[in-house]
Design an enzyme around this catalytic site. Structure first.
Site, PDB file in Angstrom:
ATOM      1  N   HIS A  57      -8.451   3.437  -2.998  1.00  0.00           N
ATOM      2  CA  HIS A  57      -7.294   3.001  -2.685  1.00  0.00           C
ATOM      3  C   HIS A  57      -6.527   2.178  -3.674  1.00  0.00           C
ATOM      4  CE1 HIS A  57      -3.705   1.913  -0.728  1.00  0.00           C
ATOM      5  NE2 HIS A  57      -4.089   1.179   0.228  1.00  0.00           N
ATOM      6  N   CYS A  61     -14.207   0.856   5.507  1.00  0.00           N
ATOM      7  CA  CYS A  61     -13.041   0.422   4.368  1.00  0.00           C
ATOM      8  C   CYS A  61     -12.944   0.901   3.316  1.00  0.00           C
ATOM      9  CB  CYS A  61     -13.595  -0.985   4.129  1.00  0.00           C
ATOM     10  SG  CYS A  61     -14.366  -1.991   5.554  1.00  0.00           S
ATOM     11  N   SER A  62     -11.554   1.357   2.746  1.00  0.00           N
ATOM     12  CA  SER A  62     -11.458   1.968   1.473  1.00  0.00           C
ATOM     13  C   SER A  62     -11.547   0.695   0.483  1.00  0.00           C
ATOM     14  CB  SER A  62      -9.797   2.344   1.415  1.00  0.00           C
ATOM     15  OG  SER A  62      -8.972   1.304   1.811  1.00  0.00           O
ATOM     16  N   CYS A 109       1.040  -1.266   0.017  1.00  0.00           N
ATOM     17  CA  CYS A 109      -0.059  -0.229  -0.042  1.00  0.00           C
ATOM     18  C   CYS A 109       0.815   1.160   0.072  1.00  0.00           C
ATOM     19  CB  CYS A 109      -0.904   0.040   1.351  1.00  0.00           C
ATOM     20  SG  CYS A 109      -1.460  -1.498   1.613  1.00  0.00           S
TER      21      CYS A 109
END
Ligand code: ZN
Lengths: 179, 392
Positions: B338, B212-213, B88
């Site tokens: 994301h 949550c992304s 990430c």
């Protein structure tokens, strides 16, 4: 390279090099029917390869198949490892010994997968997972928690280690709530 | 700071979302956008390219993506070309690597680009790819993915500090509201009240969908230049003043208490120390809100509030416009989506806009900005500190 060499593919699959000096010739071979469909590659899954030809930790899985969850301990500085290792992360000794772990523990934290499961686990949804403090050793292991719906689990609940056959001869471990 | 001063002199992002295009087409789109945004930049100027991409092998069946990205963007780098992978935080890794290359004198003008294509015909396959970020051999067989891990962080934070679902919703509401002003965000022009967020389905208890992304397709790119080259491109550079990183563990057994992230404290201390400022000097922060609970723990680990009080920091709006500082004015990962490798670069684009006065949600008179990315199960933390314009 001479212009008369037949076109060929290299082992890395490069496309044939176009040759500007000679016109393309008609392919004498009749077009062949494509026999292969879309590639269906062997996919590694999340369960480790466990045999002696695949891993130096094969002993862990042999013991697991015999019902014993174990790990390595460093012979030099006594450090207990998780996951089991082939070299100690503290002193880098490669003289490690196998030790059995306690079969009981308590839930430190838990959640559940209600959506978005990885490929191969969709049929398990919903399933509970958690971190379990093993009794008497400074190890907190992550794993599936079976035996109760996730909504009936609680921090501090007693669980036991349950080795299981994943279905193709490989073994893994999970936790089950003690009734 | 040792070495040459380095600044971001411009940047661009694609639209983030579920996009009907390929990995390579994302790279083309962001390349075109970058050259529009930085008109003085020529392809010949770019001596180096750093490509942040977390899992192109899994999501796009493509390795060796650095030259692929270069070709899509019309670049022929002649000093350094490479991919950076840190899950990430792959995008921030690209920026950090470009920064190090320029500071050392190896590069003069570099592009850091992040690209991720995540939405596939089989989302189960995409989810399996996400799960590979964890220790796949030991945590993977149980079904370890990010949502249940961060859910456990939230569960322990609620138990130890009394953090509420309302506090989680406050983070989500703020970041989705900010994303409303960002036409490139996945949730542009969508509104989520706290009440609505608290009614969304549970994904991994106690986390709901709005905590949550998302799985997102997107790309972002920035241009970095040495102090000698900055003026050619902009009068409002964002100078990199400090950076820090800390890698703590990988297997979940070694995750510690879950509610304390000492690795972030260490990385931020390193970055702020190099910039010679304190966290109170930061006007705007882009932090890694992959989940609502992440932003709450980050408030604490960054020292914006005492340990355990991140939930109150959120409900009191101290990271909102008019608060102590503005946190995630871009809309965060929650509001923007994301796309793993693109996220860290998109945050830097936002920082450049904040410090050059062109942001959609400007923090008031911002001089200092901080960017944070975590990766995996919050086991690695990466931090950068930027300062507004002025002299090198
Ligand atoms: Zn040792």
């Amino acid at each position: 390279m001479t212009v008369d060499l037949p076109r060929r593919r290299t082992s890395t699959g490069d496309a044939p090099t176009p040759d500007a000096s000679s016109p393309p010739r008609a392919d004498p071979a009749p077009p062949t029917e494509r026999k292969s469909g879309p590639a269906r590659p062997f996919l590694l899954d999340f369960v480790p390869l466990e045999s002696e030809k695949d891993t130096r930790l094969a002993r862990f899985f042999e013991r697991l198949a015999a019902g014993r969850l174990s790990t390595t301990r460093c012979a030099r500085d006594d450090l207990l490892h998780w996951p089991p290792r082939t070299a100690c992360p503290r002193c880098h000794s490669e003289e490690l010994s196998w030790v059995d772990l306690p079969e009981s523990g308590r839930i430190y934290a838990f959640s559940a997968v209600l959506a978005g499961a990885p490929m191969g686990m969709e049929a398990d949804v919903p399933f509970a997972v958690g971190l379990v403090d093993l009794d008497g050793v400074p190890l907190r292991l992550f794993g599936r928690i079976e035996g109760r719906p996730w909504a009936d689990l609680a921090i501090g609940l007693a669980v036991r280690v349950e080795p299981y056959d994943v279905g193709d001869g490989r073994w893994f471990y999970r936790f089950r709530v003690v009734d | 700071m040792t070495g040459r001063a380095v600044a971001i002199v411009g940047g661009a992002t694609t639209k983030f979302g579920v996009r009907p295009l390929t990995w390579a087409e994302l790279a083309q789109e962001v390349g075109a956008a970058l050259f529009r945004e930085v008109p003085a930049l020529t392809t010949e100027d770019v001596d180096s390219l750093f490509v942040g991409a977390a899992e192109p092998e899994r999501f796009a069946f493509q390795s060796h993506v650095a030259p692929l990205a270069a070709e899509q963007m019309g670049l022929r780098p002649h000093r350094i070309i490479q991919r950076t992978e840190l899950a990430c935080a792959s995008g921030q890794s690209a920026i950090r690597s470009a920064y190090a290359a320029i500071a050392s004198g190896l590069s003069d003008v570099a592009v850091a680009v992040g690209v991720e294509k995540m939405n596939l015909p089989s989302m189960a396959e995409a989810n399996a790819s996400m799960a590979c970020v964890m220790d796949r051999a030991w945590d993977g067989p149980a079904g370890a993915t990010a949502p249940p891990f961060f859910a456990m962080v939230a569960q322990r934070h609620m138990l130890e500090h009394g953090t509420t679902e309302e506090a989680l919703a406050a983070v989500s509401e703020k970041n989705h509201r900010f994303a409303n002003a960002n036409p490139h965000s996945q949730f542009y022009e969508k509104t989520f009240s706290r009440e609505k967020l608290l009614r969304l389905p549970v994904i991994a208890p106690p986390l709901r969908l709005g905590d949550c992304s998302s799985m997102t397709d997107g790309a972002a790119a920035v241009v970095l230049a040495s102090e000698d080259h900055v003026r050619r491109y902009t009068r409002t550079p964002a100078w990199i003043r400090g950076t820090g990183q800390y890698s703590d563990f990988h297997n979940l057994a070694n995750a510690g208490s879950l509610t304390e992230w000492p690795g972030l404290t260490r990385a931020a201390h390193e970055a702020l120390g190099r910039a010679k400022i304190g966290i109170r000097d930061v006007d705007v922060a882009e932090v890694h809100d992959c989940f609502t609970i992440s932003e709450i723990v980050e408030y604490e680990a960054l020292g914006l509030c005492p340990p355990g009080q991140g939930g109150t920091f959120a409900t009191d709006g101290r990271g909102d416009l008019g608060g102590d500082l503005v946190v995630n004015p871009r809309g965060g990962l929650l509001g923007c989506g994301h796309p793993l490798g693109a996220t860290g670069v998109a945050q830097a684009v936002e920082v450049f806009r904040q410090l050059s006065g062109t942001a959609a949600r400007p923090a008031e008179n911002a001089e200092w900005a901080l960017v944070h990315n975590l990766s995996g199960s919050a086991n690695v933390h990466s931090v950068m500190v930027y300062q507004r314009g002025g002299a090198a």
